[in-house]
Design a protein around this motif. Structure first.
Motif, short mmCIF file in Angstrom:
data_model
loop_
_atom_site.label_atom_id
_atom_site.label_comp_id
_atom_site.label_asym_id
_atom_site.label_seq_id
_atom_site.Cartn_x
_atom_site.Cartn_y
_atom_site.Cartn_z
N PRO A 84 0.82 -1.21 0.00
CA PRO A 84 0.00 0.00 0.00
C PRO A 84 0.86 1.26 0.00
O PRO A 84 1.84 1.35 0.75
CB PRO A 84 -0.81 -0.12 1.30
N ASP A 85 0.50 2.22 -0.83
CA ASP A 85 1.21 3.49 -0.88
C ASP A 85 0.54 4.45 0.09
O ASP A 85 -0.41 5.17 -0.25
CB ASP A 85 1.20 4.07 -2.30
N GLY A 86 1.03 4.45 1.30
CA GLY A 86 0.49 5.34 2.31
C GLY A 86 0.38 4.67 3.66
O GLY A 86 0.65 3.48 3.82
N PHE A 87 -0.06 5.45 4.63
CA PHE A 87 -0.22 4.97 6.01
C PHE A 87 -1.49 4.14 6.13
O PHE A 87 -2.52 4.47 5.54
CB PHE A 87 -0.30 6.16 6.96
N TYR A 88 -1.44 3.08 6.91
CA TYR A 88 -2.66 2.38 7.34
C TYR A 88 -2.45 1.85 8.74
O TYR A 88 -1.32 1.84 9.27
CB TYR A 88 -3.04 1.26 6.36
N GLY A 89 -3.52 1.45 9.38
CA GLY A 89 -3.47 0.93 10.73
C GLY A 89 -4.11 -0.44 10.81
O GLY A 89 -4.90 -0.82 9.95
N VAL A 90 -3.74 -1.16 11.86
CA VAL A 90 -4.26 -2.51 12.08
C VAL A 90 -4.89 -2.56 13.46
O VAL A 90 -4.20 -2.41 14.49
CB VAL A 90 -3.17 -3.58 11.95
N ALA B 293 -3.25 5.15 2.88
CA ALA B 293 -3.19 4.15 1.81
C ALA B 293 -4.59 3.86 1.28
O ALA B 293 -5.52 3.59 2.06
CB ALA B 293 -2.56 2.87 2.33
N PRO B 294 -4.76 3.88 -0.04
CA PRO B 294 -6.04 3.47 -0.62
C PRO B 294 -6.13 1.95 -0.71
O PRO B 294 -5.11 1.24 -0.66
CB PRO B 294 -5.98 4.08 -2.03
N ALA B 295 -7.34 1.44 -0.84
CA ALA B 295 -7.53 0.00 -1.03
C ALA B 295 -6.98 -0.40 -2.40
O ALA B 295 -6.90 0.40 -3.33
CB ALA B 295 -9.01 -0.35 -0.93
N ASP B 296 -6.62 -1.69 -2.52
CA ASP B 296 -6.19 -2.20 -3.81
C ASP B 296 -7.41 -2.51 -4.69
O ASP B 296 -8.56 -2.21 -4.31
CB ASP B 296 -5.28 -3.42 -3.65
N GLU C 202 1.22 1.44 10.51
CA GLU C 202 2.00 0.96 9.36
C GLU C 202 2.31 2.15 8.44
O GLU C 202 1.46 2.61 7.68
CB GLU C 202 1.23 -0.12 8.59
N VAL C 203 3.51 2.65 8.58
CA VAL C 203 4.01 3.74 7.73
C VAL C 203 4.65 3.13 6.49
O VAL C 203 5.23 2.04 6.54
CB VAL C 203 5.04 4.58 8.53
N TYR C 204 4.54 3.83 5.35
CA TYR C 204 5.16 3.36 4.10
C TYR C 204 6.32 4.29 3.74
O TYR C 204 6.12 5.32 3.09
CB TYR C 204 4.14 3.30 2.97
N PRO C 205 7.56 3.94 4.12
CA PRO C 205 8.69 4.85 3.91
C PRO C 205 9.20 4.91 2.48
O PRO C 205 10.00 5.79 2.16
CB PRO C 205 9.77 4.28 4.84
#
Length: 305
Positions: free
Chosen positions: A200-206, A231-234, A273-276
């Protein structure tokens, strides 16, 4: 890369001691825990308790483990746990935990006590690795008699405090190397094919599927969105192969998977969940996103008090 192409082992056959030793021999120190983490903890000692709770057995002098605690502890206030660096390669989890303490924690001590374990896996931090030297993933090892000292020592310390934790923020990253290195390595180690997914391109959480706390998770996302993109959905409406519970949020059964976010028993739990690797961010933005996730969650909790 698939496990059939991985450089170690025979496809379809789990690794034995020889393969694990070969993998360990390939690992190299790429940065210094002493410089990037321990030196920053020294700067916090005037305002917080900085306590050693153990040391990794691989090299106890090189890898001491520290917790940061509220100095003016008040048993009448709810307690918050923050963990970083369960996966050592997830840099902003470690640096975000330290940055929160340095820049924001004092502003929230009116309402909360804090316990912060900024870097559970310093060997993994130095080698930029997901696993420990025994090729064990600490974030699948939070259970009694854990074979991963990173998990065992953290659990022993936190559980020994006997706190009724209100919230637990576990700070992570999802990186391109999850697909290029770590999942192929997992496939090779276990001799079982592992699917890869779109990163995912962007932040998301779990969240926790047994206690999803959707409004709390939304508050985290809303806060992070002020700093970085979500993050957008796939194409299948999922993130990392998992259906979305709401925008930017998926849920796992954290106790069943033996994740760090599952051991604490906190009422509110989120894994960041950060996407560096996104072209839209840099190292500083990733750290600020971790801090925003924590403050967003804390602001929500204050409103519920």
């Amino acid at each position: 890369m698939s496990y059939e192409e991985y450089a170690i082992g025979v496809p379809g056959q789990p690794w034995g001691d020889a393969e694990k030793a070969q993998w360990l021999n390939n690992q190299q120190v790429k940065r210094e825990y002493k410089v990037e983490v321990l030196a920053k903890l020294e700067d916090l000692k005037g305002s917080f308790e900085v306590l050693q709770y153990g040391a990794l057995p691989y090299d106890q002098e090189r890898y001491p483990l520290f917790a940061i605690k509220t100095k003016a502890w008040n048993d009448d206030k709810p307690s918050i746990l923050i963990t970083g660096g369960v996966h050592g390669y997830e840099t902003s989890g470690v640096q975000g935990a330290i940055r929160f303490v340095k820049s924001k924690a004092k502003a929230y001590e009116e309402h909360f006590n804090f316990v912060v374990l900024p870097c559970l896996s310093p060997w993994g931090y130095e080698t930029i690795n997901r696993w420990d030297p025994k090729a064990i993933d600490p974030n699948r090892s939070f259970y009694p008699n854990s074979p991963a000292p990173e998990a065992a020592l953290a659990m022993d310390y936190v559980q020994g405090l006997q706190l009724d934790l209100l919230a637990h923020f576990d700070l992570h990253e999802t990186t391109d190397t999850d697909n290029s290195e770590f999942r192929p390595a997992l496939s090779a180690r276990d001799g079982i094919h592992q699917d890869v997914w779109d990163i995912p391109d962007g932040f998301y959480g779990v969240g926790d599927s047994n206690n999803p706390a959707p409004e709390f998770q939304k508050a985290v996302i809303d806060s992070v969105e002020k700093v970085t993109h979500i993050a957008p959905a796939d194409a299948d409406g999922k993130l990392i192969g998992t259906p979305m519970e709401q925008r930017g949020i998926i849920n796992y059964d954290k106790r069943k998977l033996f994740l760090c976010g599952g051991f604490s028993g906190a009422k509110y739990v989120t894994t960041t969940e950060v996407y560096p690797d996104s072209p839209k961010v840099d190292d500083e933005n990733c750290i600020l996103a971790q801090v925003a996730a924590i403050t967003g969650g804390l602001d929500y909790l204050i409103k519920q008090m």
